[in-house]
Design an enzyme around this catalytic site. Structure first.
Site, mmCIF file in Angstrom:
data_model
loop_
_atom_site.group_PDB
_atom_site.id
_atom_site.type_symbol
_atom_site.label_atom_id
_atom_site.label_comp_id
_atom_site.label_asym_id
_atom_site.label_seq_id
_atom_site.Cartn_x
_atom_site.Cartn_y
_atom_site.Cartn_z
ATOM 1 N N ASP A 103 -10.468 -4.911 -29.080
ATOM 2 C CA ASP A 103 -10.524 -5.967 -30.226
ATOM 3 C C ASP A 103 -9.395 -5.868 -31.126
ATOM 4 O OD1 ASP A 103 -12.999 -6.817 -28.951
ATOM 5 O OD2 ASP A 103 -14.120 -5.248 -29.866
ATOM 6 N N SER A 161 -15.017 -10.842 -35.726
ATOM 7 C CA SER A 161 -14.750 -10.653 -36.979
ATOM 8 C C SER A 161 -14.585 -9.730 -37.610
ATOM 9 C CB SER A 161 -15.839 -11.769 -37.640
ATOM 10 O OG SER A 161 -17.107 -11.106 -37.475
ATOM 11 N N HIS A 165 -16.059 -4.092 -20.758
ATOM 12 C CA HIS A 165 -16.632 -2.856 -20.666
ATOM 13 C C HIS A 165 -15.644 -2.074 -19.994
ATOM 14 C CE1 HIS A 165 -20.234 -3.044 -23.175
ATOM 15 N NE2 HIS A 165 -19.878 -4.216 -23.105
HETATM 16 C C1 GLA Z 1 -17.063 -4.665 -27.803
HETATM 17 C C2 GLA Z 1 -16.206 -3.465 -28.097
HETATM 18 C C3 GLA Z 1 -14.814 -3.431 -27.117
HETATM 19 C C4 GLA Z 1 -15.160 -3.692 -25.782
HETATM 20 C C5 GLA Z 1 -16.240 -4.764 -25.680
HETATM 21 C C6 GLA Z 1 -16.678 -4.707 -24.326
HETATM 22 O O1 GLA Z 1 -16.323 -6.050 -28.204
HETATM 23 O O2 GLA Z 1 -15.684 -3.472 -29.485
HETATM 24 O O3 GLA Z 1 -14.111 -2.341 -27.507
HETATM 25 O O4 GLA Z 1 -15.808 -2.467 -25.282
HETATM 26 O O5 GLA Z 1 -17.252 -4.722 -26.341
HETATM 27 O O6 GLA Z 1 -15.558 -5.192 -23.346
#
Ligand code: GLA
Length: 397
Positions: A187, A136, A41
Site C-alpha cells: 500500500d 486511506s 497477500h
Molecule cells: C493489506 C496490507 C497489504 C497487503 C494486502 C493484501 O492491504 O496492508 O500489505 O498484504 O492487505 O494483499
C-alpha cells in the site's frame, strides 16, 4: 449512481489550515489511496503486486513549530474538525497515541529516528473512502511523511532526498512497529510510487518497479470499484493468522519465503505441509503466477485478456485463502453475471472493496444490478465509482 473524486483536496486542506491557524501553511503534500489490480497477500511472501493509485487523496497542510510538538487536526467530509491531543515528538513511543492519530504520530516517530524530528502543525483533509480497503490510512501516512520531510527541507526526487522506496519502508515500519499491524509493502509503495495511466508492477523481494501502461478507456473498458461497506471484526486477526501461516509454511519447506515455491514445484511442496497450510501456499504461488501473466497481457496491450485472471484470483482468495465474505462474493458474482470481463476482491479482505473490469458502456447497468443485489438481501448499499490510474504522492503547493 457513481461517486467521483472531489479534486480540491489539497486546496481544502490549505483553507482549513488558514481557518484554524490564521496563516497559510508552509506547504501542502498529498498521497492517493489505491486499488490492487491483482497480487493479493503476496507482498509479505516476497512476491509480486500490481496496484494503481486512485484519484482520491489525503492532503496534509503543514507548518513547522519550534517547540518540538506535533499538533494534528483532521477535517472530515462533513467539515467537522477532530483535533488530536498535541504530543512532544521526543516522547513518542509505540502505544503512546491511539486511534486515527496513531497513523501520523507513528510516521513522526519513525522520521524522528531518521533525523527529521522537528515539530509541526498538520491539518488533514481527504476524500479516500475510509474503511473501504482502499488504503486511506496509508495515504494519510504517506502524505504525513512527505509533509514532515518537506518541512525539514527535503522534497522527494531531489538529489539528496531519500528514495520513494526508502520512504515506503519508513512508513511500513511506522505501521508495523508503532501502530502494530503486520502489513506488507503494497500500500505504501502504491501510494508513493504509482504514476498516472499505469499500474505498478512491484517485485517485493528485489524492490524492482515497472510502470506498465494501463489505459482501460481506450480499450472501451472501465474499472468499476465496489465498496461493499462491509468490515468484518476478525479482519485484523484473520490477516495475522494468514501471514503467520505463510511464514510457518516457508519455514517447514526450508525456504526464505513462499515466493520461492514455483508453480511446477507446488505438487511436491504441498504434501510436505500440514493440511491446513496447503491452501494458503496454493493461493500465494498461483497468485504470483497470475500477476506475471497479467503483466504479460498488459505489456502486449491485451487488457481485455486479463479478465479471467482477475476472476481466478477471486476464486483463490475465496476458496483457498478464505478471506472473502458474503458482500464481496455478491459484488463479484453479480458483476460477472452482468457481463464483467473479470472481477475480484481487492486489498486485505474480510470486507472492503471489489473491482470489476467492465465494458465502459455497461458500467451503469452493472452498477445498478450490484445495487439491486445488495438491496435484495437487505445489505447496506455499496459505494460505486470508476477509477483510472492516477498520480502518486507529491507536493501540491
Ligand atoms: C493489506 C496490507 C497489504 C497487503 C494486502 C493484501 O492491504 O496492508 O500489505 O498484504 O492487505 O494483499
Amino acid at each position: 449512481m457513481l461517486g467521483t473524486a472531489t479534486h480540491n483536496v489539497p486546496a481544502r486542506a490549505a483553507a482549513e489550515f488558514l481557518g484554524r491557524h490564521g496563516r497559510p501553511p508552509t506547504g501542502v503534500w498529498s498521497a492517493p489511496g489505491r486499488v490492487n489490480l491483482i497480487g493479493e497477500h503476496t507482498d509479505y511472501n516476497d512476491g509480486f503486486v500490481l496496484p494503481f493509485a486512485l484519484p482520491y487523496r489525503i492532503a496534509v497542510a503543514a507548518s513547522p513549530r519550534d517547540d518540538g510538538v506535533l499538533a494534528v487536526t483532521t477535517v472530515g467530509g462533513d467539515g467537522r474538525p477532530q483535533q488530536a491531543a498535541p504530543v512532544a515528538i521526543a516522547d513518542l513511543a509505540p502505544g503512546s497515541v491511539e486511534g486515527w492519530a496513531a497513523y501520523p504520530s507513528g510516521v513522526a516517530w519513525v522520521l524522528r529516528d531518521e533525523g527529521f524530528g522537528g515539530g509541526a502543525d498538520l491539518v488533514i483533509a481527504g476524500d479516500v473512502p475510509a474503511g473501504a480497503g482502499l488504503s486511506s490510512s496509508h495515504a494519510l501516512q504517506c502524505a504525513t511523511a512527505l509533509a514532515l520531510l518537506g518541512l525539514a527541507g527535503v522534497e522527494l526526487d531531489e538529489p539528496a532526498a531519500p528514495s520513494r522506496a526508502t520512504v515506503a519502508r519508513w512508513v511500513q515500519r511506522s505501521e508495523n512497529d508503532y501502530v502494530g499491524v503486520p502489513t506488507g509493502l503494497l500500500d505504501q509503495t502504491a501510494s508513493l510510487s504509482c504514476v498516472a495511466d499505469h499500474v505498478l508492477f512491484l517485485d517485493v523481494r528485489s524492490g524492482s518497479l515497472e510502470q506498465v501502461p494501463f489505459d482501460a478507456s481506450s480499450a472501451g473498458l472501465a474499472v468499476l470499484v465496489i465498496d461493499t461497506k462491509a468490515k468484518h471484526s476478525h479482519s485484523d486477526s484473520g490477516y495475522r493468522e494468514r501471514r503467520a501461516g505463510c511464514e510457518r509454511a516457508a519455514e517447514l519447506l526450508g525456504l526464505p519465503a513462499l515466493r520461492d515455491v514455483t508453480e511446477s514445484g507446488l505438487d511436491d511442496a504441498l504434501p510436505r505441509l500440514p493440511e491446513e497450510l496447503r491452501p494458503l501456499v496454493r493461493h500465494v504461488v498461483t497468485e504470483n503466477v497470475r500477476v506475471e501473466r497479467t503483466v504479460e497481457h498488459l505489456r502486449a496491450g491485451r487488457i481485455a485478456d486479463i479478465g479471467d485472471l482477475l476472476t481466478a484470483s477471486h476464486a483463490s482468495m475465496r476458496d483457498d485463502y478464505r478471506i472473502s465474505c458474503l458482500e464481496l462474493d455478491i459484488a463479484v458474482d453479480t458483476a460477472l453475471a452482468e457481463g464483467a470481463l473479470g472481477a475480484r476482491m481487492t486489498g486485505g479482505g474480510f470486507g472492503g472493496s471489489a473491482i470489476a473490469l467492465v465494458a465502459a458502456d455497461e458500467v451503469e447497468t452493472v452498477g445498478k444490478q450490484v445495487l439491486a443485489a445488495f438491496a435484495e438481501r437487505g445489505l447496506t448499499a455499496p459505494g460505486l465509482f470508476t477509477a483510472a490510474p492516477s498520480p502518486g504522492a507529491g507536493r501540491d503547493s
